[in-house]
Design a protein around this motif. Structure first.
Motif, mmCIF file in Angstrom:
data_model
loop_
_atom_site.group_PDB
_atom_site.id
_atom_site.type_symbol
_atom_site.label_atom_id
_atom_site.label_comp_id
_atom_site.label_asym_id
_atom_site.label_seq_id
_atom_site.Cartn_x
_atom_site.Cartn_y
_atom_site.Cartn_z
ATOM 1 N N ARG A 1 0.840 -1.197 0.000
ATOM 2 C CA ARG A 1 0.000 0.000 0.000
ATOM 3 C C ARG A 1 0.878 1.252 0.000
ATOM 4 N NH1 ARG A 1 -3.197 -3.297 3.482
ATOM 5 N NH2 ARG A 1 -2.351 -2.330 5.374
ATOM 6 N N GLN A 2 1.968 1.207 0.769
ATOM 7 C CA GLN A 2 2.897 2.333 0.759
ATOM 8 C C GLN A 2 3.557 2.470 -0.606
ATOM 9 O OE1 GLN A 2 5.571 3.191 4.157
ATOM 10 N NE2 GLN A 2 7.245 2.972 2.681
ATOM 11 N N THR A 3 3.879 1.348 -1.230
ATOM 12 C CA THR A 3 4.480 1.389 -2.567
ATOM 13 C C THR A 3 3.538 2.044 -3.565
ATOM 14 O OG1 THR A 3 5.813 -0.586 -2.141
ATOM 15 C CG2 THR A 3 5.431 -0.017 -4.444
ATOM 16 N N ALA A 4 2.226 1.756 -3.434
ATOM 17 C CA ALA A 4 1.255 2.381 -4.336
ATOM 18 C C ALA A 4 1.264 3.898 -4.178
ATOM 19 C CB ALA A 4 -0.141 1.821 -4.066
ATOM 20 N N ILE A 5 1.365 4.378 -2.951
ATOM 21 C CA ILE A 5 1.461 5.816 -2.716
ATOM 22 C C ILE A 5 2.753 6.361 -3.319
ATOM 23 C CG2 ILE A 5 1.723 7.593 -0.933
ATOM 24 C CD1 ILE A 5 -1.128 6.606 -1.181
ATOM 25 N N ASP A 6 3.850 5.632 -3.107
ATOM 26 C CA ASP A 6 5.135 6.064 -3.665
ATOM 27 C C ASP A 6 5.070 6.150 -5.186
ATOM 28 O OD1 ASP A 6 5.998 5.997 -1.065
ATOM 29 O OD2 ASP A 6 7.335 4.279 -1.317
ATOM 30 N N GLU A 7 4.433 5.178 -5.807
ATOM 31 C CA GLU A 7 4.310 5.162 -7.264
ATOM 32 C C GLU A 7 3.461 6.328 -7.761
ATOM 33 O OE1 GLU A 7 5.301 2.450 -10.066
ATOM 34 O OE2 GLU A 7 6.740 3.383 -8.719
ATOM 35 N N ALA A 8 2.410 6.622 -7.038
ATOM 36 C CA ALA A 8 1.560 7.750 -7.422
ATOM 37 C C ALA A 8 2.361 9.045 -7.409
ATOM 38 C CB ALA A 8 0.367 7.856 -6.476
ATOM 39 N N VAL A 9 3.197 9.202 -6.405
ATOM 40 C CA VAL A 9 4.028 10.404 -6.314
ATOM 41 C C VAL A 9 5.080 10.411 -7.413
ATOM 42 C CG1 VAL A 9 5.692 11.633 -4.874
ATOM 43 C CG2 VAL A 9 3.624 10.669 -3.849
ATOM 44 N N ARG A 10 5.653 9.250 -7.703
ATOM 45 C CA ARG A 10 6.691 9.166 -8.738
ATOM 46 C C ARG A 10 6.200 9.653 -10.096
ATOM 47 N NH1 ARG A 10 7.834 5.877 -12.816
ATOM 48 N NH2 ARG A 10 6.238 4.330 -12.261
ATOM 49 N N VAL A 11 4.985 9.252 -10.477
ATOM 50 C CA VAL A 11 4.495 9.604 -11.821
ATOM 51 C C VAL A 11 3.861 10.996 -11.861
ATOM 52 C CG1 VAL A 11 4.131 7.174 -12.394
ATOM 53 C CG2 VAL A 11 2.212 8.521 -11.501
ATOM 54 N N LEU A 12 3.752 11.631 -10.701
ATOM 55 C CA LEU A 12 3.158 12.962 -10.623
ATOM 56 C C LEU A 12 4.195 14.021 -10.979
ATOM 57 C CD1 LEU A 12 0.418 14.243 -9.758
ATOM 58 C CD2 LEU A 12 1.388 14.466 -7.453
ATOM 59 N N ARG A 13 3.812 14.963 -11.819
ATOM 60 C CA ARG A 13 4.715 16.035 -12.217
ATOM 61 C C ARG A 13 4.921 17.022 -11.068
ATOM 62 N NH1 ARG A 13 1.735 17.056 -18.015
ATOM 63 N NH2 ARG A 13 2.834 15.429 -19.189
ATOM 64 N N PRO A 14 6.050 17.718 -11.045
ATOM 65 C CA PRO A 14 6.229 18.793 -10.071
ATOM 66 C C PRO A 14 5.074 19.797 -10.176
ATOM 67 C CG PRO A 14 8.307 18.303 -11.148
ATOM 68 C CD PRO A 14 7.244 17.509 -11.877
ATOM 69 N N GLY A 15 4.513 20.159 -9.054
ATOM 70 C CA GLY A 15 3.347 21.039 -9.040
ATOM 71 C C GLY A 15 2.045 20.293 -9.214
ATOM 72 N N GLY A 16 2.126 18.987 -9.477
ATOM 73 C CA GLY A 16 0.920 18.190 -9.668
ATOM 74 C C GLY A 16 0.228 17.871 -8.360
ATOM 75 N N ARG A 17 -1.021 17.442 -8.462
ATOM 76 C CA ARG A 17 -1.829 17.212 -7.269
ATOM 77 C C ARG A 17 -2.337 15.782 -7.194
ATOM 78 N NH1 ARG A 17 -5.672 21.999 -8.568
ATOM 79 N NH2 ARG A 17 -4.967 21.328 -10.639
ATOM 80 N N LEU A 18 -2.454 15.321 -5.970
ATOM 81 C CA LEU A 18 -2.876 13.958 -5.670
ATOM 82 C C LEU A 18 -4.152 13.999 -4.844
ATOM 83 C CD1 LEU A 18 -1.868 10.862 -5.601
ATOM 84 C CD2 LEU A 18 -1.027 11.443 -3.317
ATOM 85 N N ALA A 19 -5.119 13.121 -5.160
ATOM 86 C CA ALA A 19 -6.351 13.004 -4.373
ATOM 87 C C ALA A 19 -6.705 11.532 -4.250
ATOM 88 C CB ALA A 19 -7.495 13.781 -5.028
ATOM 89 N N VAL A 20 -6.542 10.989 -3.056
ATOM 90 C CA VAL A 20 -6.779 9.571 -2.798
ATOM 91 C C VAL A 20 -7.899 9.422 -1.784
ATOM 92 C CG1 VAL A 20 -5.803 7.440 -1.871
ATOM 93 C CG2 VAL A 20 -4.400 8.917 -3.320
ATOM 94 N N ALA A 21 -8.995 8.794 -2.190
ATOM 95 C CA ALA A 21 -10.102 8.499 -1.284
ATOM 96 C C ALA A 21 -10.020 7.027 -0.901
ATOM 97 C CB ALA A 21 -11.438 8.793 -1.954
ATOM 98 N N ASP A 22 -10.096 6.748 0.394
ATOM 99 C CA ASP A 22 -9.950 5.357 0.818
ATOM 100 C C ASP A 22 -10.650 5.126 2.146
ATOM 101 O OD1 ASP A 22 -9.135 2.746 0.455
ATOM 102 O OD2 ASP A 22 -7.033 3.259 0.111
ATOM 103 N N LEU A 23 -10.730 3.838 2.531
ATOM 104 C CA LEU A 23 -11.421 3.452 3.751
ATOM 105 C C LEU A 23 -10.468 3.210 4.914
ATOM 106 C CD1 LEU A 23 -13.992 0.895 2.266
ATOM 107 C CD2 LEU A 23 -14.290 3.343 2.657
ATOM 108 N N LEU A 24 -9.267 2.736 4.608
ATOM 109 C CA LEU A 24 -8.322 2.356 5.642
ATOM 110 C C LEU A 24 -6.978 3.047 5.443
ATOM 111 C CD1 LEU A 24 -8.972 -1.517 5.616
ATOM 112 C CD2 LEU A 24 -9.989 0.171 7.165
ATOM 113 N N ALA A 25 -6.268 3.230 6.525
ATOM 114 C CA ALA A 25 -4.871 3.681 6.518
ATOM 115 C C ALA A 25 -4.666 5.041 5.872
ATOM 116 C CB ALA A 25 -3.981 2.643 5.823
#
Length: 257
Positions: A186-210
């Motif tokens: 699960r942490q790797t998935a977050i890391d991957e999301a950040v990796r492919v995100l451009r500088p200045g880009g935004r992340l929005a993750v909706a989830d139930l746990l953690a």
């Protein structure tokens, strides 16, 4: 910015874990339990067992309300919640957006409708955590929503994204990462999301746990404006007992124009 939910022409199924028991099977089980409780209520009331009648009636009502909450969220509420989330992003319309675990395209296609000059990419393993899940269904929904030319679907694992670094302006995910069994993955998935995100880009993750751990990891990775909030009744699962929380963040660096 308006957060009105556009008229939906696609079929987005029912969210849930259907790997062991099908959606119809689960519906039949719930219906049988409610009917049995109501029968027991009547029998107890006729027999003069008032306390038992009250308890069984309340149980039947509770199960019915929880089921209604679940169906509202999966068929309507999540669209209202994500309309607000996407509205808060104030997209220009030319962004490159990634949806992690896009399923039948509920969030992916709402984003695509806001991208007349952009592109929305969805990635999924197409497992049975949603009725009728499959890439062909997502593409058919894209056609029904009139956004086929803006949408691409990819079969892949969110812990090993097949994209280059700094590819996307926005990365979204709705109720996906909690399905990954391992906390490390699960942490790797977050890391991957950040990796492919451009500088200045935004992340929005909706989830139930953690989601608290997601927030902490994003801060460790140096993202800014890291926030977590409850999405409210529109995304309650089994009523307020299982709410959905949204984690948002921005990747440091100059935003592309």
């Amino acid at each position: 910015m308006s957060t009105a939910v556009p008229v939906r022409h696609g079929d987005y199924g029912i969210d849930g874990d259907f790997r062991v028991v099908s959606a119809r099977g689960q519906a039949a089980i719930i219906t049988a339990i409610i009917v049995a409780l109501l029968v027991l209520t009547v029998v107890a009331a006729v027999g003069g067992w008032t306390v038992l009648a009250v308890v069984t009636a309340l149980l039947a009502l509770a199960i019915a309300l929880v089921t209604a909450s679940y169906l509202w969220t999966t068929r309507a509420g999540k669209f209202r919640a994500w309309a607000r989330v996407l509205g808060d992003l104030q997209l220009r319309g030319d962004e490159h957006v990634l949806d992690l675990g896009c399923g039948r395209g509920a969030v992916l296609l709402m984003a695509a409708q806001l991208l007349p000059r952009g592109r929305a990419v969805g990635i999924d393993l197409w497992r049975a955590d949603q009725t009728g899940n499959g890439p062909e269904v997502t593409l058919r929904n894209a056609e029904r929503e009139g956004v086929t030319g803006r949408v691409e679907v990819v079969t892949g694992d969110v812990t090993r994204l097949p994209f280059d670094d700094n590819t996307f302006d926005v990365v979204l995910s709705s109720l996906v990462i909690h399905n990954i069994p391992s906390a490390a993955d699960r942490q790797t998935a977050i890391d991957e999301a950040v990796r492919v995100l451009r500088p200045g880009g935004r992340l929005a993750v909706a989830d139930l746990l953690a989601t608290g751990r997601h927030r902490a990891r994003l801060r460790e990775l140096g993202l800014t404006e890291v926030r977590r909030r409850n999405l409210g009744p529109h995304m309650w699962w089994l009523g307020p007992l299982i709410p959905t929380r949204l984690v948002t963040a921005t990747k440091p660096g100059e935003k592309s124009q």
